[in-house]
Design a protein around this motif. Structure first.
Motif, mmCIF file in Angstrom:
data_model
loop_
_atom_site.group_PDB
_atom_site.id
_atom_site.type_symbol
_atom_site.label_atom_id
_atom_site.label_comp_id
_atom_site.label_asym_id
_atom_site.label_seq_id
_atom_site.Cartn_x
_atom_site.Cartn_y
_atom_site.Cartn_z
ATOM 1 N N VAL A 1 0.836 -1.202 0.000
ATOM 2 C CA VAL A 1 0.000 0.000 0.000
ATOM 3 C C VAL A 1 0.871 1.254 0.000
ATOM 4 O O VAL A 1 0.589 2.232 -0.699
ATOM 5 C CB VAL A 1 -0.946 -0.008 1.217
ATOM 6 C CG1 VAL A 1 -1.771 1.287 1.251
ATOM 7 C CG2 VAL A 1 -1.851 -1.225 1.173
ATOM 8 N N GLU A 2 1.948 1.238 0.781
ATOM 9 C CA GLU A 2 2.860 2.378 0.843
ATOM 10 C C GLU A 2 3.873 2.284 -0.294
ATOM 11 O O GLU A 2 4.666 1.350 -0.350
ATOM 12 C CB GLU A 2 3.582 2.411 2.193
ATOM 13 C CG GLU A 2 2.665 2.621 3.377
ATOM 14 C CD GLU A 2 2.015 4.005 3.369
ATOM 15 O OE1 GLU A 2 2.661 4.948 2.841
ATOM 16 O OE2 GLU A 2 0.887 4.129 3.860
ATOM 17 N N ILE A 3 3.843 3.249 -1.209
ATOM 18 C CA ILE A 3 4.749 3.254 -2.356
ATOM 19 C C ILE A 3 5.668 4.460 -2.237
ATOM 20 O O ILE A 3 5.214 5.606 -2.240
ATOM 21 C CB ILE A 3 3.956 3.303 -3.682
ATOM 22 C CG1 ILE A 3 3.063 2.058 -3.812
ATOM 23 C CG2 ILE A 3 4.907 3.410 -4.866
ATOM 24 C CD1 ILE A 3 2.153 2.099 -5.017
ATOM 25 N N ASP A 4 6.961 4.189 -2.118
ATOM 26 C CA ASP A 4 7.946 5.263 -1.937
ATOM 27 C C ASP A 4 9.047 5.085 -2.981
ATOM 28 O O ASP A 4 9.994 4.325 -2.795
ATOM 29 C CB ASP A 4 8.521 5.205 -0.528
ATOM 30 C CG ASP A 4 9.385 6.425 -0.207
ATOM 31 O OD1 ASP A 4 9.829 7.107 -1.152
ATOM 32 O OD2 ASP A 4 9.619 6.682 0.987
ATOM 33 N N GLY B 1 -3.067 8.187 -18.719
ATOM 34 C CA GLY B 1 -3.134 8.905 -17.457
ATOM 35 C C GLY B 1 -1.945 9.797 -17.177
ATOM 36 O O GLY B 1 -1.941 10.534 -16.190
ATOM 37 N N PHE B 2 -0.909 9.768 -18.022
ATOM 38 C CA PHE B 2 0.318 10.527 -17.770
ATOM 39 C C PHE B 2 0.366 11.725 -18.722
ATOM 40 O O PHE B 2 0.864 11.620 -19.844
ATOM 41 C CB PHE B 2 1.537 9.630 -17.951
ATOM 42 C CG PHE B 2 1.693 8.600 -16.867
ATOM 43 C CD1 PHE B 2 2.622 8.769 -15.863
ATOM 44 C CD2 PHE B 2 0.884 7.473 -16.835
ATOM 45 C CE1 PHE B 2 2.753 7.830 -14.849
ATOM 46 C CE2 PHE B 2 1.009 6.530 -15.837
ATOM 47 C CZ PHE B 2 1.942 6.706 -14.834
ATOM 48 N N ASP C 1 -4.752 -4.076 -7.298
ATOM 49 C CA ASP C 1 -5.181 -3.395 -6.071
ATOM 50 C C ASP C 1 -4.381 -2.124 -5.812
ATOM 51 O O ASP C 1 -4.853 -1.216 -5.120
ATOM 52 C CB ASP C 1 -5.048 -4.339 -4.868
ATOM 53 C CG ASP C 1 -6.018 -5.510 -4.935
ATOM 54 O OD1 ASP C 1 -6.996 -5.402 -5.709
ATOM 55 O OD2 ASP C 1 -5.786 -6.509 -4.243
ATOM 56 N N ASN C 2 -3.167 -2.071 -6.347
ATOM 57 C CA ASN C 2 -2.282 -0.929 -6.090
ATOM 58 C C ASN C 2 -2.131 -0.007 -7.294
ATOM 59 O O ASN C 2 -1.373 0.966 -7.226
ATOM 60 C CB ASN C 2 -0.890 -1.418 -5.673
ATOM 61 C CG ASN C 2 -0.906 -2.181 -4.371
ATOM 62 O OD1 ASN C 2 -1.870 -2.098 -3.622
ATOM 63 N ND2 ASN C 2 0.144 -2.922 -4.111
ATOM 64 N N LEU C 3 -2.820 -0.307 -8.394
ATOM 65 C CA LEU C 3 -2.543 0.396 -9.642
ATOM 66 C C LEU C 3 -2.851 1.885 -9.534
ATOM 67 O O LEU C 3 -2.032 2.732 -9.920
ATOM 68 C CB LEU C 3 -3.340 -0.229 -10.790
ATOM 69 C CG LEU C 3 -3.095 0.388 -12.171
ATOM 70 C CD1 LEU C 3 -1.620 0.309 -12.538
ATOM 71 C CD2 LEU C 3 -3.945 -0.313 -13.224
ATOM 72 N N ASN C 4 -4.021 2.232 -9.037
ATOM 73 C CA ASN C 4 -4.380 3.653 -8.947
ATOM 74 C C ASN C 4 -3.407 4.413 -8.047
ATOM 75 O O ASN C 4 -2.994 5.542 -8.359
ATOM 76 C CB ASN C 4 -5.812 3.797 -8.424
ATOM 77 C CG ASN C 4 -6.838 3.331 -9.436
ATOM 78 O OD1 ASN C 4 -6.597 3.351 -10.639
ATOM 79 N ND2 ASN C 4 -7.999 2.905 -8.953
ATOM 80 N N THR D 1 1.203 8.071 -7.402
ATOM 81 C CA THR D 1 2.538 8.247 -6.820
ATOM 82 C C THR D 1 3.555 8.624 -7.878
ATOM 83 O O THR D 1 4.391 9.527 -7.678
ATOM 84 C CB THR D 1 2.980 6.962 -6.106
ATOM 85 O OG1 THR D 1 2.055 6.663 -5.053
ATOM 86 C CG2 THR D 1 4.372 7.105 -5.525
ATOM 87 N N ILE D 2 3.521 7.940 -9.020
ATOM 88 C CA ILE D 2 4.474 8.225 -10.099
ATOM 89 C C ILE D 2 4.275 9.646 -10.613
ATOM 90 O O ILE D 2 5.250 10.396 -10.830
ATOM 91 C CB ILE D 2 4.322 7.197 -11.231
ATOM 92 C CG1 ILE D 2 4.762 5.809 -10.751
ATOM 93 C CG2 ILE D 2 5.136 7.611 -12.450
ATOM 94 C CD1 ILE D 2 4.462 4.694 -11.733
ATOM 95 N N GLN D 3 3.026 10.037 -10.833
ATOM 96 C CA GLN D 3 2.771 11.394 -11.337
ATOM 97 C C GLN D 3 3.247 12.453 -10.346
ATOM 98 O O GLN D 3 3.853 13.467 -10.742
ATOM 99 C CB GLN D 3 1.282 11.560 -11.622
ATOM 100 C CG GLN D 3 0.789 10.712 -12.786
ATOM 101 C CD GLN D 3 -0.618 11.083 -13.219
ATOM 102 O OE1 GLN D 3 -0.960 12.243 -13.338
ATOM 103 N NE2 GLN D 3 -1.430 10.089 -13.456
#
Length: 736
Positions: free
Chosen positions: A191-194, A270-271, A237-240, A245-247
């Motif tokens: 869930v946490e993406i860093d 989306g980018f 589950d983590n795609l959105n 996060t990437i943007q």
């Protein structure tokens, strides 16, 4: 020792210099104080860390080991320059109908059509020109390979741009002084993406001092090339969260350069800051380059392995295999197959079946992306049955492109009609999974789908025909339809128990084309005139050569359009029968009759020598025929002769041949309907011969029976007496 250590050391020194610049440009802090306090020791630490980083990158990201390869190979040894479509070519087609029309008019097997507006550009050039790049493509199109290679080029640029101006000589050169960081996005499974922590971990693993601060400084200064591979592989589950996060990360550190890869089917634009480009299928130039790279050892160069493989792919019988070669993943598979046997298997069903399985499960397994409940209920076998039904039903109505709605309805209908199919599956989700994860179904334009390769649709259609016992219906309806030819060739390879009944049914259907009394008389003549020849040729070969000769004597023969004779070439003509030579003679003879009659007579003589050398017409007095043709030299009308005189001479030429061969003119100058029937017969038998070669198992007894019956009439039909009871001396036919 690999011999690369001096090069790696040079790169490491240059990369360490870049790292030192990053530290030097920072405004104070621990890194700067550390650099000032330890001096040379700090420089050595940077050098050692840079050396480990390069080694780490090459080890993790520059080794290829796919599709069951026993040993990895270097990415650089086989890498082939990628090309991109600057705009997605599918947007140039507005409807399914326009796609169908464009495909039909191209007369090509591949689906990636050249619209004239989509210029292919080298991938590295686009990477140099574009700060934020989104690379799209299907499974196995080479997206990850391109990102890895671009990172490697960035490492090289650290060296060349810091040490010399040599890079100016190379147009294919990464022109930005950046440290590449390669991140597989499938690792974003929490869930946490860093992302910053991911990058810092890459540097810390290699021993960079105070990696977190170093990472922050590098990001702030825009000194990184961040390669984010496989957006489609992020767990759903983590795609959105991953996209957001990437943007945000790109917006925060927008001085850096970014390349993201994603399967086309999974991308939803989306980018907004990124330029979207689509990877082009390999063209012929790229295929040849890949083969040369793959078979680049000294032994392979001596054996000309790459050239031989390319030559084999050019053969008409391998056109479907070459279609697969336009996808890098499947071209790799073909190279592995060819490397084992220096040829491609006669049983093309095995080849295409393996290619299908690579997309269905093996490639997805290697990429570790099948993490969805869809595949908990939909086994590979069940999915293959589903795809075969979709392939056949659309192929049957001559439809290669279909709407998403039709596709979903097909899936729903299949699931509803199968008692053992999982009931929880949703048709939309199944279509998405097949499209995104496997790439077997591809969206070519908005709401317009097709199979990724026509070869795969043909293979699946053949499976359906066999599974549902439709091969007799197929023979009756499509034996002469070239659109179904590849399906015919695939079915015998799927008949593990043997193709005897299939081949016999094709033979029975072909015999129905020769119902004309004139054609049956021609067949009897061919049998009679060759039966007593004690040559090494098989009876069918001798009869075929005789028919060829009879047709070449036709006054209405057009050698450019005589389909029956062209199909005879691939059927049972004697192997040492110089068909090309005889065809050239025939064509030249037809032209000469209208221009130079002496040349026509000389060509007739050459043709007589050609047939005499075969020794399959023992009852024909070829020396006497040749003597007669020589004697005509004194009777050739001049260029200004009357038309009637020229026609009379032409008739003498034909009479010499007819008399020598005991031929009825009616058997030679066939009607258009009889010519078409003979063409159909040869077409069918050529296909029968190819199907026999493609079969897993054929009974010698059954094949001998089929071969013996070629160009014969059933014995129950009464044979008429020949028109000429004897062959008179040919010289008596010559008028003064």
């Amino acid at each position: 020792m690999t011999g690369l250590e001096p090069i790696v050391a040079a790169f490491a020194g240059s990369m360490a210099s870049v790292a030192a610049e990053i530290v030097a440009e920072s405004s104070g802090g621990l890194l700067e104080r550390l650099r000032r306090s330890v001096g040379a020791e700090f420089q050595q630490r940077l050098f050692d860390a840079s050396h480990r980083y390069i080694q780490h990158y090459k080890k993790r990201h520059c080794q290829l080991k796919v599709l069951g390869m026993h040993e990895p190979i270097s990415l650089e040894t086989v890498y082939t320059t990628a090309k991109f479509l600057s705009d997605q070519e599918i947007l140039n087609f507005e409807s399914i109908e326009s796609l169908e029309q464009a495909y039909r008019s191209s007369r090509l097997r591949g689906y990636q059509l050249d619209s004239g507006q989509c210029q292919r550009q080298p991938g590295l050039k686009i990477a140099n020109d574009t700060q934020y790049l989104m690379v799209l493509g299907g499974p196995g199109a080479g997206k990850s390979t391109f990102l890895r290679k671009t990172g490697l080029e960035a490492l090289k640029s650290c060296h060349y741009m810091k040490t010399s101006y040599e890079h100016l000589k190379f147009p294919d050169f990464y022109k930005h002084l950046c440290i590449p960081v390669f991140i597989e996005l499938k690792r974003l499974d929490t869930v946490e993406i860093d992302l910053e922590a991911f990058i810092a971990t890459e540097f810390a693993t290699c021993g960079f001092p105070d990696a977190q601060r170093f990472t922050r400084r590098a990001l702030d200064q825009g000194r990184l090339l961040i390669l984010l591979d496989g957006l489609d592989e992020v767990p759903s589950d983590n795609l959105n969260e991953a996209i957001s996060t990437i943007q945000d990360f790109v917006d925060r550190y927008d001085k850096n350069r970014f390349i993201v890869s994603c399967r086309t089917a999974a991308y939803r634009s989306g980018f907004k800051r990124f330029r979207d480009v689509a990877m082009s299928d390999f063209d012929n130039e790229q295929i040849r380059q890949f083969l040369a790279n793959w078979f680049g050892s000294e032994h392979d160069k001596a054996q000309k392995t790459a050239k031989n493989c390319w030559t084999l792919l050019q053969k008409p019988e391998n056109s479907a295999a070459k279609e697969l070669a336009h996808t890098p993943l499947l071209l790799t598979f073909l190279c592995l197959v060819y490397n084992r046997a220096q040829t491609f298997p006669d049983n093309r069903s095995l080849l295409y079946g393996k290619a299908l399985r690579i997309l269905l499960e093996e490639w997805a397994s290697e990429k570790r992306i099948l993490r969805t409940e869809i595949y908990e209920g939909l086994s590979t076998e069940l999915e293959e049955v589903l795809l075969s039904e979709i392939a056949y039903q659309n192929f049957k109505v001559n439809q290669l492109f279909f709407s998403r709605r039709a596709l979903v309805e097909s899936v729903k209908g299949f699931l509803a009609s199968n008692l053992n199919a999982p009931k929880h599956l949703d048709g939309e989700a199944v279509v998405d999974a097949i499209e995104v994860q496997q790439g077997i179904l591809v969206e070519r334009a908005e709401n317009a789908y097709s199979f990724s390769h026509l070869t795969l649709q043909e293979y699946l259609a053949a499976q359906y025909v066999l599974d549902h016992g439709l091969w007799e219906e197929l023979i009756q309806q499509h034996l002469l339809d070239n659109r179904w030819r590849e399906v015919f060739l695939l079915i015998p390879g799927l008949m593990r128990w043997g193709a005897d009944n299939f081949l016999s049914a094709m033979e029975c259907q072909a015999n129905g084309y020769l119902q004309s009394p004139i054609l049956q008389s021609l067949l009897r003549w061919a049998d009679d005139i060759t039966a007593s020849a004690a040559s090494h040729y098989r009876p069918a070969e001798k009869r075929c050569a005789a028919i060829f000769l009879a047709r070449s004597l036709s006054a209405s023969l057009n050698p450019d359009q005589e389909g029956a004779l062209d199909h005879a070439r691939g059927l049972v003509l004697p192997p040492d029968f110089d068909l090309a030579r005889v065809r050239d003679l025939d064509l030249a003879h037809v032209r000469a009759l209208g221009q130079d009659l002496d040349h026509a007579r000389a060509l007739d003589r050459d043709r007589a020598y050609q047939y005499a050398s075969l020794r399959i017409f023992e009852t024909v007095d070829f020396p006497n025929l040749i003597q007669g043709l020589e004697a005509l030299k004194e009777c050739v009308p001049g260029a200004n002769a009357a038309r009637a005189e020229r026609q009379a001479f032409t008739q003498h030429l034909n009479q010499l041949w007819m008399q020598a061969l005991a031929l009825n003119p009616a058997w030679v100058n066939l009607s258009a309907a009889d010519v078409q029937a003979l063409t159909n017969y040869f077409h069918a038998h050529e296909l029968i011969a190819r199907c026999k070669e493609a079969a897993v198992r054929v009974s010698p007894t059954v094949w001998a029976k089929i071969e013996a019956a070629i160009l014969t009439v059933p014995p129950k039909t009464q044979r008429p007496e020949p028109v000429y009871a004897s062959v008179r001396p040919v010289l008596n036919l010559i008028t003064p």
